[in-house]
Write a protein that holds these residues in place. Sequence first.
Motif, PDB file in Angstrom:
ATOM      1  N   PRO A 197       0.718  -1.327  -0.109  1.00  0.00           N
ATOM      2  CA  PRO A 197       0.031  -0.129   0.069  1.00  0.00           C
ATOM      3  C   PRO A 197       0.735   1.340   0.079  1.00  0.00           C
ATOM      4  CG  PRO A 197      -0.851  -1.478   1.514  1.00  0.00           C
ATOM      5  CD  PRO A 197       0.384  -2.160   1.092  1.00  0.00           C
ATOM      6  N   TYR A 198       0.504   2.189  -0.912  1.00  0.00           N
ATOM      7  CA  TYR A 198       0.952   3.625  -0.890  1.00  0.00           C
ATOM      8  C   TYR A 198       2.656   3.387  -1.438  1.00  0.00           C
ATOM      9  CZ  TYR A 198      -2.788   3.920   2.494  1.00  0.00           C
ATOM     10  OH  TYR A 198      -4.200   4.184   2.942  1.00  0.00           O
ATOM     11  N   ASP A 199       2.992   2.376  -1.855  1.00  0.00           N
ATOM     12  CA  ASP A 199       4.461   2.229  -2.305  1.00  0.00           C
ATOM     13  C   ASP A 199       4.321   2.505  -3.799  1.00  0.00           C
ATOM     14  OD1 ASP A 199       7.222   1.194  -1.195  1.00  0.00           O
ATOM     15  OD2 ASP A 199       6.968   0.221  -3.335  1.00  0.00           O
ATOM     16  N   LYS A 200       5.628   3.171  -4.293  1.00  0.00           N
ATOM     17  CA  LYS A 200       5.769   3.396  -5.653  1.00  0.00           C
ATOM     18  C   LYS A 200       5.833   2.303  -6.431  1.00  0.00           C
ATOM     19  CE  LYS A 200       9.130   5.757  -8.647  1.00  0.00           C
ATOM     20  NZ  LYS A 200      10.827   6.256  -8.717  1.00  0.00           N
ATOM     21  N   ASN A 201       6.232   1.015  -5.905  1.00  0.00           N
ATOM     22  CA  ASN A 201       6.329  -0.274  -6.874  1.00  0.00           C
ATOM     23  C   ASN A 201       5.068  -1.029  -6.501  1.00  0.00           C
ATOM     24  OD1 ASN A 201       8.830   0.414  -8.159  1.00  0.00           O
ATOM     25  ND2 ASN A 201       9.730   0.377  -6.033  1.00  0.00           N
ATOM     26  N   ARG A 202       4.029  -0.668  -5.890  1.00  0.00           N
ATOM     27  CA  ARG A 202       3.009  -1.542  -5.777  1.00  0.00           C
ATOM     28  C   ARG A 202       2.389  -2.189  -6.887  1.00  0.00           C
ATOM     29  NH1 ARG A 202       1.446   3.367  -5.290  1.00  0.00           N
ATOM     30  NH2 ARG A 202      -0.326   4.160  -6.201  1.00  0.00           N
ATOM     31  N   SER A 203       1.838  -3.364  -6.927  1.00  0.00           N
ATOM     32  CA  SER A 203       1.444  -4.126  -8.016  1.00  0.00           C
ATOM     33  C   SER A 203      -0.118  -4.498  -8.134  1.00  0.00           C
ATOM     34  CB  SER A 203       2.231  -5.179  -8.741  1.00  0.00           C
ATOM     35  OG  SER A 203       2.644  -6.385  -7.594  1.00  0.00           O
ATOM     36  N   GLY A 204      -0.704  -4.237  -6.876  1.00  0.00           N
ATOM     37  CA  GLY A 204      -2.168  -4.383  -6.875  1.00  0.00           C
ATOM     38  C   GLY A 204      -2.395  -5.149  -5.613  1.00  0.00           C
ATOM     39  N   ASN A 292      -4.680  15.015   2.793  1.00  0.00           N
ATOM     40  CA  ASN A 292      -3.940  16.144   2.782  1.00  0.00           C
ATOM     41  C   ASN A 292      -5.145  17.519   2.634  1.00  0.00           C
ATOM     42  OD1 ASN A 292      -1.138  16.637   1.585  1.00  0.00           O
ATOM     43  ND2 ASN A 292      -1.706  14.659   1.281  1.00  0.00           N
ATOM     44  N   ARG A 293      -6.204  16.959   2.337  1.00  0.00           N
ATOM     45  CA  ARG A 293      -7.300  18.249   2.211  1.00  0.00           C
ATOM     46  C   ARG A 293      -7.827  18.413   3.708  1.00  0.00           C
ATOM     47  NH1 ARG A 293     -12.309  16.675  -1.550  1.00  0.00           N
ATOM     48  NH2 ARG A 293     -13.048  18.615  -0.814  1.00  0.00           N
ATOM     49  N   LEU A 294      -7.532  17.167   4.548  1.00  0.00           N
ATOM     50  CA  LEU A 294      -8.091  17.368   5.986  1.00  0.00           C
ATOM     51  C   LEU A 294      -6.941  17.808   6.882  1.00  0.00           C
ATOM     52  CD1 LEU A 294     -10.077  13.911   5.835  1.00  0.00           C
ATOM     53  CD2 LEU A 294     -11.034  16.107   6.725  1.00  0.00           C
ATOM     54  N   ASN A 295      -5.765  18.065   6.363  1.00  0.00           N
ATOM     55  CA  ASN A 295      -4.431  18.396   7.075  1.00  0.00           C
ATOM     56  C   ASN A 295      -4.181  17.299   8.020  1.00  0.00           C
ATOM     57  OD1 ASN A 295      -4.288  21.478   6.180  1.00  0.00           O
ATOM     58  ND2 ASN A 295      -6.083  21.990   7.583  1.00  0.00           N
ATOM     59  N   LEU A 296      -4.298  16.231   7.619  1.00  0.00           N
ATOM     60  CA  LEU A 296      -3.780  14.996   8.143  1.00  0.00           C
ATOM     61  C   LEU A 296      -2.494  14.239   7.569  1.00  0.00           C
ATOM     62  CD1 LEU A 296      -7.136  13.111   8.916  1.00  0.00           C
ATOM     63  CD2 LEU A 296      -5.548  14.110  10.769  1.00  0.00           C
ATOM     64  N   GLN A 297      -2.035  15.019   6.360  1.00  0.00           N
ATOM     65  CA  GLN A 297      -0.676  14.450   5.841  1.00  0.00           C
ATOM     66  C   GLN A 297       0.397  14.252   6.610  1.00  0.00           C
ATOM     67  OE1 GLN A 297      -2.148  17.577   5.608  1.00  0.00           O
ATOM     68  NE2 GLN A 297      -0.616  19.339   5.122  1.00  0.00           N
ATOM     69  N   ASN A 298       0.867  14.801   7.894  1.00  0.00           N
ATOM     70  CA  ASN A 298       1.854  14.639   8.752  1.00  0.00           C
ATOM     71  C   ASN A 298       1.437  13.559   9.884  1.00  0.00           C
ATOM     72  OD1 ASN A 298       3.448  16.467   7.315  1.00  0.00           O
ATOM     73  ND2 ASN A 298       2.283  18.225   8.560  1.00  0.00           N
ATOM     74  N   ILE A 347       2.085  11.782   2.475  1.00  0.00           N
ATOM     75  CA  ILE A 347       1.518  11.301   3.471  1.00  0.00           C
ATOM     76  C   ILE A 347       2.571  10.534   4.422  1.00  0.00           C
ATOM     77  CG2 ILE A 347      -1.164  10.819   2.761  1.00  0.00           C
ATOM     78  CD1 ILE A 347      -0.183   8.121   2.105  1.00  0.00           C
ATOM     79  N   ASN A 348       2.310  10.457   5.624  1.00  0.00           N
ATOM     80  CA  ASN A 348       3.396  10.083   6.601  1.00  0.00           C
ATOM     81  C   ASN A 348       3.160   8.509   7.156  1.00  0.00           C
ATOM     82  OD1 ASN A 348       5.374   9.815   8.566  1.00  0.00           O
ATOM     83  ND2 ASN A 348       4.126  10.860  10.135  1.00  0.00           N
ATOM     84  N   VAL A 349       3.536   7.526   6.109  1.00  0.00           N
ATOM     85  CA  VAL A 349       3.287   6.185   6.138  1.00  0.00           C
ATOM     86  C   VAL A 349       4.342   5.886   6.996  1.00  0.00           C
ATOM     87  CG1 VAL A 349       3.365   4.110   4.853  1.00  0.00           C
ATOM     88  CG2 VAL A 349       2.582   6.149   3.776  1.00  0.00           C
TER      89      VAL A 349
END
Length: 382
Positions: A197-204, A292-298, A347-349
Amino acid sequence: MSKVYVSHNTIVSSLGYDSLSVVQKIKDGRSGLQTISDIKLLDQPICASIVDTRKLPNIAKEPNLEEKYTRLEQMLLVSLGNVIQASQIELTDRVGLIISTTKGNIDVLDHDSPFPRERAYLAELGKVLKDFFGFKTSPIVLSNACVSGLLAIAAAKKLIAQDCFDHVFITGGDLVSKFTLSGFNAFQALSAEPCRPYDKNRSGINIGEVSASALITKDNTNLAKESVVILGDASCNDANHISGPSRTGEGLYRSVKLALKEAKSKPEGVDFISAHGTATLFNDEMEAIAFNRLNLQNTPLNSLKGFFGHTLGASGLLETIVGMHSLHQNTLFASQGFEEIGVSQPINVIKKTEPKPMDTFLKTSSGFGGSNTAIVFKKVSE
């Protein structure tokens, strides 16, 4: 309104048959996903998590359990039975039952199933559980795509607040089945590797099976040590597409905003987010935009799909239970499989499991048909 709690709980999964052992394996970074080659499920290898029902404890205390109950029913009987026993609650007409699932006993429709096809009706699943445990009230079967598990908690809270019940038991589950796999495969969404999840190299996506159960109650006299208070909840449908989420995260944005409003909480008051995180392009991107719209990105965020796969109608309940233990143990659990950000918004994964003093967490779920649900939970004061 009096407080409503989520208390005693049990998880039955490929990682174990009780919440504590399952949570410990998550803490240790052990995933229940594995590569499976089974032509009866799909004509290509898949990565999934499967429950070995042969090793389930016999909650019925009777022989030949597998001849009377389907695989899903056996899993639900074990998880729900353990919660009922731990709660010490008598099943009167003030006690409700909610079952969350997307497809229930869908496997009985297979040609080699020994069970009648009528067993696939969700109402039949409810009847089996009601009769086995002796519930006095009719069960509610909640099937609203992949928000079902989390929505069941919100529904139980409202039923208690409206004085319909004093306690509500929730149990949820779904199977890795030919029907479900063929559907996600048609979307070209399945991954043969563990999801990221959320990773650049995710495949599904991976599909997983689990049963999870919990007690929702207004009585604080016999609470589990990891219990939480439900501070606020909300649901919103973005009405975007039958399977694709709103590209702006509108439904999730509104759900979280309303849940925070009821909780009288601000974004900075949330210690971590247990997100949906399916490892599909549109879902992950939609969540990143909404947060991000909710200011929860951190705010620290994880997805538990890398441990179980997507457990469909049980996922919201399962992930709430793990979140409760995370809060109780003051430990942030890593988002399994994540290495490099693969969404357009920051986002702060959580990359590494680590201790952190915590008091509140946000759980979100999203599903087909544009459904979105969010609940804010708070640790019960000692």
